[in-house]
Design a protein around this motif. Structure first.
Motif, PDB file in Angstrom:
ATOM      1  N   ILE A 141       5.270  -2.976  -4.105  1.00  0.00           N
ATOM      2  CA  ILE A 141       4.924  -3.114  -2.692  1.00  0.00           C
ATOM      3  C   ILE A 141       4.398  -1.815  -2.091  1.00  0.00           C
ATOM      4  CG2 ILE A 141       6.428  -5.079  -2.250  1.00  0.00           C
ATOM      5  CD1 ILE A 141       8.423  -3.184  -0.960  1.00  0.00           C
ATOM      6  N   ARG A 174       0.491  -1.197  -0.651  1.00  0.00           N
ATOM      7  CA  ARG A 174       0.325  -0.783   0.746  1.00  0.00           C
ATOM      8  C   ARG A 174      -0.975  -0.015   0.957  1.00  0.00           C
ATOM      9  NH1 ARG A 174       3.725   0.183   5.142  1.00  0.00           N
ATOM     10  NH2 ARG A 174       3.460   2.115   6.309  1.00  0.00           N
ATOM     11  N   ASP A 229       7.238  -9.276   8.823  1.00  0.00           N
ATOM     12  CA  ASP A 229       6.350  -9.382   7.668  1.00  0.00           C
ATOM     13  C   ASP A 229       5.502  -8.133   7.458  1.00  0.00           C
ATOM     14  OD1 ASP A 229       5.042  -9.996   9.998  1.00  0.00           O
ATOM     15  OD2 ASP A 229       3.730 -11.509   9.120  1.00  0.00           O
ATOM     16  N   THR A 279       7.288  -5.040   3.912  1.00  0.00           N
ATOM     17  CA  THR A 279       6.246  -4.874   2.891  1.00  0.00           C
ATOM     18  C   THR A 279       6.235  -3.472   2.296  1.00  0.00           C
ATOM     19  OG1 THR A 279       4.581  -4.270   4.568  1.00  0.00           O
ATOM     20  CG2 THR A 279       4.766  -6.619   3.955  1.00  0.00           C
TER      21      THR A 279
END
Length: 264
Positions: free
Chosen positions: A5, A9, A168, A172
């Protein structure tokens, strides 16, 4: 949580990152070599991004390996590869680099995206005895004029508020506290000596670059990817103010850094 994750990004804005972010200053290079006591043979740049922090070592060692998990970032970095510089797509806790093979391992503006215990275990594995580990982090915003710095702070404050409010977005990534870098290094017990050094470096800037410095922040990118309408007006206002302040001028900015340095 999926270890990819934090790497994901940074997908989608590698070119903006490359054009805006500061290159590694010479001061860390000089200080690391001083602590090492000789010219390094191999340097490993963990979380090398687009290679900005990798190429600065070209004249000061025999081999540089940039390690980067983001596919977008390493695609840009690989354009800088040559007979001395190479890049591998891997994570900081599992580099695939041989044990006891590296004189210096450095994380430039990247250690806060790495799980510290596993990363430091890997650093200890690949670092030679007497080798140096360093994290180099830039404080935001860079120092320009107060009106520009204030505008940056106002926009980034809203970014962080939205980041915390939107599940959300918040879910992340995992960001590790930079203020704990030194204690994490010391608590690992892999190093005989560790300290923090504060310094600054002056670079030239334009309105476009100053704007792109904040546009290149992962927090802002994460929000505008999912909810562009929540920041659109704020970004336009920020851009307009920076352009009014600097217009087409070239001006100096100072990047402030904190380096945590350790000797194995």
């Amino acid at each position: 949580m999926d270890i990819r994750i934090n790497a994901d990004r940074f997908n989608g804005f590698a070119e903006t990152y490359k054009s805006a972010r500061p290159a590694m200053p010479f001061y860390p290079v000089k200080t690391i070599i001083r602590y090492l006591g000789n010219t390094p043979d191999r340097i490993v740049d963990l979380g090398c991004g687009t290679g900005l922090s990798t190429v600065v070592w070209s004249d000061y060692c025999s081999q540089i390996i940039g390690v980067e998990p983001s596919t977008d970032m390493i695609t840009v970095a690989k354009r800088k590869a040559n007979n001395k510089i190479s890049f591998i797509n891997a994570f900081s806790h599992d580099t695939g680099i041989e044990s006891d093979s590296s004189d210096v391992v450095i994380c430039s503006q990247s250690f806060h995206w790495m799980e510290p215990i596993a990363t430091l275990t890997e650093v200890n594995r690949i670092l030679k005895a007497g080798g140096v580990f360093a994290t180099v982090d830039c404080d935001w915003p860079p120092v320009s004029i107060w009106q520009a710095d204030q505008a940056y702070d106002i926009l980034y404050k809203k970014v962080r508020e939205l980041e915390e409010k939107l599940p959300d977005v918040k879910d992340t990534f995992i960001r590790y506290n930079k203020e704990e870098h030194l204690s994490n290094i010391k608590n690992s017990c892999y190093f005989r000596y560790a300290r923090e050094i504060v310094f600054s470096n002056t670079e030239l800037c334009t309105s476009e670059r100053f704007i792109n410095i904040i546009i290149s922040q992962g927090s802002l990118q994460a929000i505008i990817t999912k909810y562009p309408e929540l920041l659109l007006d704020d970004i336009v206002a920020f851009k307009n103010k920076i352009i009014r302040l600097f217009q087409d001028e070239m001006f100096e900015i100072d990047f402030s850094y904190r380096m945590r340095l350790a000797v194995k």
